[in-house]
Scaffold this motif. Sequence first.
Motif, PDB file in Angstrom:
ATOM      1  N   THR A   1       0.886  -0.994   0.106  1.00  0.00           N
ATOM      2  CA  THR A   1      -0.039   0.088   0.124  1.00  0.00           C
ATOM      3  C   THR A   1       0.886   1.250   0.080  1.00  0.00           C
ATOM      4  OG1 THR A   1      -1.703  -1.142   1.262  1.00  0.00           O
ATOM      5  CG2 THR A   1      -1.958   1.361   1.332  1.00  0.00           C
ATOM      6  N   VAL A   2       1.853   1.178   1.013  1.00  0.00           N
ATOM      7  CA  VAL A   2       2.897   2.358   0.799  1.00  0.00           C
ATOM      8  C   VAL A   2       3.338   2.402  -0.545  1.00  0.00           C
ATOM      9  CG1 VAL A   2       5.034   3.272   1.839  1.00  0.00           C
ATOM     10  CG2 VAL A   2       3.197   2.329   3.471  1.00  0.00           C
ATOM     11  N   ALA A   3       3.861   1.514  -0.963  1.00  0.00           N
ATOM     12  CA  ALA A   3       4.612   1.726  -2.380  1.00  0.00           C
ATOM     13  C   ALA A   3       3.848   2.309  -3.368  1.00  0.00           C
ATOM     14  CB  ALA A   3       5.259   0.242  -2.750  1.00  0.00           C
ATOM     15  N   SER A   4       2.463   1.534  -3.345  1.00  0.00           N
ATOM     16  CA  SER A   4       1.419   2.113  -4.372  1.00  0.00           C
ATOM     17  C   SER A   4       1.153   3.672  -4.349  1.00  0.00           C
ATOM     18  CB  SER A   4       0.213   1.153  -4.305  1.00  0.00           C
ATOM     19  OG  SER A   4       0.390   0.138  -4.250  1.00  0.00           O
ATOM     20  N   VAL A   5       0.976   3.935  -3.119  1.00  0.00           N
ATOM     21  CA  VAL A   5       0.466   5.332  -2.867  1.00  0.00           C
ATOM     22  C   VAL A   5       1.916   6.306  -3.127  1.00  0.00           C
ATOM     23  CG1 VAL A   5       0.067   7.083  -0.980  1.00  0.00           C
ATOM     24  CG2 VAL A   5      -1.185   4.995  -0.973  1.00  0.00           C
ATOM     25  N   GLU A   6       3.082   5.805  -2.784  1.00  0.00           N
ATOM     26  CA  GLU A   6       4.067   6.788  -3.302  1.00  0.00           C
ATOM     27  C   GLU A   6       4.546   6.879  -4.619  1.00  0.00           C
ATOM     28  OE1 GLU A   6       8.729   6.428  -1.859  1.00  0.00           O
ATOM     29  OE2 GLU A   6       7.865   4.766  -2.581  1.00  0.00           O
ATOM     30  N   ALA A   7       3.991   5.726  -5.450  1.00  0.00           N
ATOM     31  CA  ALA A   7       4.213   5.578  -6.920  1.00  0.00           C
ATOM     32  C   ALA A   7       3.296   6.533  -7.407  1.00  0.00           C
ATOM     33  CB  ALA A   7       3.957   4.331  -7.370  1.00  0.00           C
ATOM     34  N   ILE A   8       1.985   6.711  -7.070  1.00  0.00           N
ATOM     35  CA  ILE A   8       0.858   7.636  -7.430  1.00  0.00           C
ATOM     36  C   ILE A   8       1.770   9.262  -7.158  1.00  0.00           C
ATOM     37  CG2 ILE A   8      -1.149   8.671  -6.942  1.00  0.00           C
ATOM     38  CD1 ILE A   8      -2.087   5.819  -6.098  1.00  0.00           C
TER      39      ILE A   8
ATOM     40  N   PHE B   1       4.218  14.347  -9.399  1.00  0.00           N
ATOM     41  CA  PHE B   1       5.181  15.240  -9.277  1.00  0.00           C
ATOM     42  C   PHE B   1       6.104  15.134 -10.519  1.00  0.00           C
ATOM     43  CE2 PHE B   1       4.918  14.763  -4.532  1.00  0.00           C
ATOM     44  CZ  PHE B   1       4.497  15.956  -4.221  1.00  0.00           C
ATOM     45  N   ILE B   2       6.404  14.020 -11.272  1.00  0.00           N
ATOM     46  CA  ILE B   2       7.011  13.961 -12.277  1.00  0.00           C
ATOM     47  C   ILE B   2       6.245  14.690 -13.571  1.00  0.00           C
ATOM     48  CG2 ILE B   2       8.000  12.444 -14.038  1.00  0.00           C
ATOM     49  CD1 ILE B   2       8.705  10.432 -11.648  1.00  0.00           C
ATOM     50  N   LEU B   3       5.040  14.436 -13.635  1.00  0.00           N
ATOM     51  CA  LEU B   3       4.386  15.005 -14.567  1.00  0.00           C
ATOM     52  C   LEU B   3       4.406  16.581 -14.417  1.00  0.00           C
ATOM     53  CD1 LEU B   3       1.100  12.546 -14.913  1.00  0.00           C
ATOM     54  CD2 LEU B   3       2.939  12.893 -16.465  1.00  0.00           C
ATOM     55  N   ILE B   4       4.099  17.104 -12.990  1.00  0.00           N
ATOM     56  CA  ILE B   4       4.180  18.368 -12.763  1.00  0.00           C
ATOM     57  C   ILE B   4       5.452  19.051 -13.374  1.00  0.00           C
ATOM     58  CG2 ILE B   4       4.199  20.209 -11.303  1.00  0.00           C
ATOM     59  CD1 ILE B   4       2.307  18.444  -9.440  1.00  0.00           C
ATOM     60  N   SER B   5       6.479  18.258 -13.106  1.00  0.00           N
ATOM     61  CA  SER B   5       7.929  18.924 -13.552  1.00  0.00           C
ATOM     62  C   SER B   5       8.083  18.691 -15.254  1.00  0.00           C
ATOM     63  CB  SER B   5       9.019  18.069 -12.846  1.00  0.00           C
ATOM     64  OG  SER B   5       8.824  18.167 -11.488  1.00  0.00           O
ATOM     65  N   GLN B   6       7.540  17.733 -15.711  1.00  0.00           N
ATOM     66  CA  GLN B   6       7.619  17.772 -17.163  1.00  0.00           C
ATOM     67  C   GLN B   6       6.811  18.849 -17.686  1.00  0.00           C
ATOM     68  OE1 GLN B   6       6.329  13.397 -17.879  1.00  0.00           O
ATOM     69  NE2 GLN B   6       8.463  12.741 -18.022  1.00  0.00           N
ATOM     70  N   ASN B   7       5.468  19.115 -17.103  1.00  0.00           N
ATOM     71  CA  ASN B   7       4.715  20.117 -17.862  1.00  0.00           C
ATOM     72  C   ASN B   7       5.466  21.455 -17.721  1.00  0.00           C
ATOM     73  OD1 ASN B   7       2.536  18.412 -18.336  1.00  0.00           O
ATOM     74  ND2 ASN B   7       1.505  18.930 -16.477  1.00  0.00           N
ATOM     75  N   ARG B   8       6.120  21.620 -16.637  1.00  0.00           N
ATOM     76  CA  ARG B   8       6.816  22.895 -16.325  1.00  0.00           C
ATOM     77  C   ARG B   8       8.110  22.794 -17.417  1.00  0.00           C
ATOM     78  NH1 ARG B   8      10.921  24.879 -12.340  1.00  0.00           N
ATOM     79  NH2 ARG B   8      10.738  27.010 -12.799  1.00  0.00           N
ATOM     80  N   ALA B   9       8.736  21.918 -17.774  1.00  0.00           N
ATOM     81  CA  ALA B   9       9.866  21.667 -18.825  1.00  0.00           C
ATOM     82  C   ALA B   9       9.349  21.777 -19.877  1.00  0.00           C
ATOM     83  CB  ALA B   9      10.627  20.173 -18.565  1.00  0.00           C
TER      84      ALA B   9
END
Length: 184
Positions: free
Chosen positions: A95-102, A107-115
Motif C-alpha cells: 500500500t505504501v509503495a502504491s501510494v508513493e508511486a502515485i 510530481f514527475i508529470l508536474i515537472s515535465q509540464n513545466r519543462a
Amino acid sequence: MSRSTADFSRPTPTVHPSDGLAGALTRNIEALAERRRHEDERASTQDRLAQLITRFAGSMAFVYVHAAVIVGWILVNTGLTPFRPFDPTFVILATVASVEAIFISTFILISQNRAQAAADRRADLDLQISLLSEHEVTHLIKLVTQIADKLGIAEAGNPELRELQRTVAPEAVLERMEEVEEDR
C-alpha cells in the motif's frame, strides 16, 4: 524577460581571447543563463517542491534509501531480526509503495509540464530567430544578385539564386508538412 523589463544598463561582458568564443556568443550564453535563473526565481512554491521531489526521486540516493527501507522491512517482517513483525503479509508495504508511486508520478508529470512549457518557449524563440534569419538572408541574396547584375557577373542568372530570393511563407511550409504527414 521582455524587452521593456530587460536591463540594458548592464555593461557588455568582456570576452577573454582564451575563451575562444565570440563576444556575441558569450553575451547570449550569459543572457540565457540569466533568463533561466529569473524563471527559477519566479517559479511557484508548488513548482519548486515538485522539482525538488522529482530531482530526488530520479537520483541514486532515492534508490539506496528505498533499497535499505525495503530490505529492512522484509527482514523485520520475515522474523529474521529481533524486532517483532508488524506486516507479515506485506500488505502495508504494498500500500505504501502504491501510494508513493502515485505521488511520485504526479510530481514527475508536474515537472515535465513545466519543462515542456520552457521547451515550447525555446522552440518559439528558435522559430522566430530562424524566420528572421531566413528573411535577412533572402534580402542579402537579392542585394548580392543586384550587385552581381551591375558588375556583369554571369552567376546572377543562376536559377537557384532566383529560387533562393523567394520569400518563404511559414504557413505554406507547415501546410505542406502536414500534407506529407497525412499521406504516410
